[in-house]
Scaffold this motif. Structure first.
Motif, mmCIF file in Angstrom:
data_model
loop_
_atom_site.group_PDB
_atom_site.id
_atom_site.type_symbol
_atom_site.label_atom_id
_atom_site.label_comp_id
_atom_site.label_asym_id
_atom_site.label_seq_id
_atom_site.Cartn_x
_atom_site.Cartn_y
_atom_site.Cartn_z
ATOM 1 N N ARG A 101 21.970 28.820 14.326
ATOM 2 C CA ARG A 101 21.814 29.192 15.468
ATOM 3 C C ARG A 101 23.316 28.554 16.332
ATOM 4 O O ARG A 101 23.895 27.589 15.953
ATOM 5 C CB ARG A 101 20.814 28.554 16.356
ATOM 6 C CG ARG A 101 19.376 29.111 15.742
ATOM 7 C CD ARG A 101 18.286 28.539 16.585
ATOM 8 N NE ARG A 101 17.035 29.123 16.202
ATOM 9 C CZ ARG A 101 16.589 30.267 16.461
ATOM 10 N NH1 ARG A 101 16.945 30.935 17.278
ATOM 11 N NH2 ARG A 101 15.312 30.477 15.912
ATOM 12 N N ASP A 102 23.783 29.461 17.508
ATOM 13 C CA ASP A 102 25.115 29.094 17.767
ATOM 14 C C ASP A 102 24.713 28.265 18.984
ATOM 15 O O ASP A 102 23.389 27.732 19.078
ATOM 16 C CB ASP A 102 25.635 30.335 18.262
ATOM 17 C CG ASP A 102 24.731 31.017 19.565
ATOM 18 O OD1 ASP A 102 23.870 30.563 20.050
ATOM 19 O OD2 ASP A 102 25.452 32.146 19.706
ATOM 20 N N ASN A 142 24.255 28.353 22.237
ATOM 21 C CA ASN A 142 23.181 29.102 23.138
ATOM 22 C C ASN A 142 21.789 29.325 22.655
ATOM 23 O O ASN A 142 21.111 29.826 23.125
ATOM 24 C CB ASN A 142 23.707 30.356 23.514
ATOM 25 C CG ASN A 142 25.132 30.195 24.265
ATOM 26 O OD1 ASN A 142 25.409 29.063 25.147
ATOM 27 N ND2 ASN A 142 26.096 31.006 24.222
ATOM 28 N N LYS A 185 21.269 31.165 19.906
ATOM 29 C CA LYS A 185 21.113 32.825 19.626
ATOM 30 C C LYS A 185 20.938 32.528 17.958
ATOM 31 O O LYS A 185 21.993 31.719 17.254
ATOM 32 C CB LYS A 185 22.141 33.514 19.953
ATOM 33 C CG LYS A 185 22.023 34.965 19.378
ATOM 34 C CD LYS A 185 23.109 35.681 19.976
ATOM 35 C CE LYS A 185 23.040 37.235 19.182
ATOM 36 N NZ LYS A 185 24.366 38.115 19.607
ATOM 37 N N LEU A 186 20.217 33.287 17.170
ATOM 38 C CA LEU A 186 20.064 33.300 15.798
ATOM 39 C C LEU A 186 21.229 33.842 15.249
ATOM 40 O O LEU A 186 21.265 35.037 15.355
ATOM 41 C CB LEU A 186 18.572 33.828 15.386
ATOM 42 C CG LEU A 186 18.220 33.875 13.822
ATOM 43 C CD1 LEU A 186 18.082 32.230 13.307
ATOM 44 C CD2 LEU A 186 17.192 34.546 13.513
ATOM 45 N N ILE A 187 21.997 33.425 14.169
ATOM 46 C CA ILE A 187 23.141 33.815 13.501
ATOM 47 C C ILE A 187 22.709 34.366 12.406
ATOM 48 O O ILE A 187 22.935 35.314 11.809
ATOM 49 C CB ILE A 187 24.361 32.853 13.339
ATOM 50 C CG1 ILE A 187 24.840 32.457 14.864
ATOM 51 C CG2 ILE A 187 25.391 33.367 12.707
ATOM 52 C CD1 ILE A 187 25.603 31.170 14.706
#
Length: 150
Positions: free
Chosen positions: A27-28, A30, A32-34
């Protein structure tokens, strides 16, 4: 006795079929799933050295998705994924194709961390780059924790 036999005939195959599935999520900053990777606990991967990770890093630098498996989660805590992707795309456009690298120096500022400085030749330019590697646990491979271009 008949109920016990039927119960065992049903349960024994399910024990062999069922597996604990482990996943690793990247995840980044923020949240958010990478990427999401399924980990096979029975498969033991070879522990890679920092130099082998550097070779893979430069070999795959034109495709940031391939670099994800080389990066430490700590790297993305400092540099968000989208920013790293932009940096690598801009670097590839500005410097051109990777030609070769030469190791200049190795420093070990902390236990489990090593920093390699390379002279890197690209088609359009020569740079000096530092890659920091971290080894979280004894049996793990090194992972990229920092990347700087001079």
């Amino acid at each position: 006795m008949k109920k016990l036999l039927i119960f065992l005939l049903i349960m024994i195959p399910t024990i062999f079929i069922a597996q604990e599935v482990q996943t690793e999520e990247l995840r980044d900053a923020n949240g958010k799933l990478i990427s999401k990777t399924v980990i096979n606990p029975n498969k033991r991967e070879k522990s890679l050295t920092a130099e082998e990770i550097a070779d893979l890093f430069y070999k795959n630098q034109n495709n940031v998705k391939h670099l994800n498996s080389l990066m430490s989660f700590r790297f993305y805590q400092k540099t968000p994924y989208f920013k790293f992707k932009e940096i690598m795309e801009q670097k590839n456009q500005t410097f051109g194709k990777f030609l070769n690298k030469t190791l200049i120096s190795v420093t070990n500022p902390e236990k489990g961390i090593t920093i390699h400085k390379y002279k890197v030749n690209y088609k359009k330019r020569t740079t000096v780059e530092e890659i920091g590697f971290i080894k979280e646990n004894e049996g793990d491979s090194y992972e990229v924790i920092s990347y700087n271009i001079n």
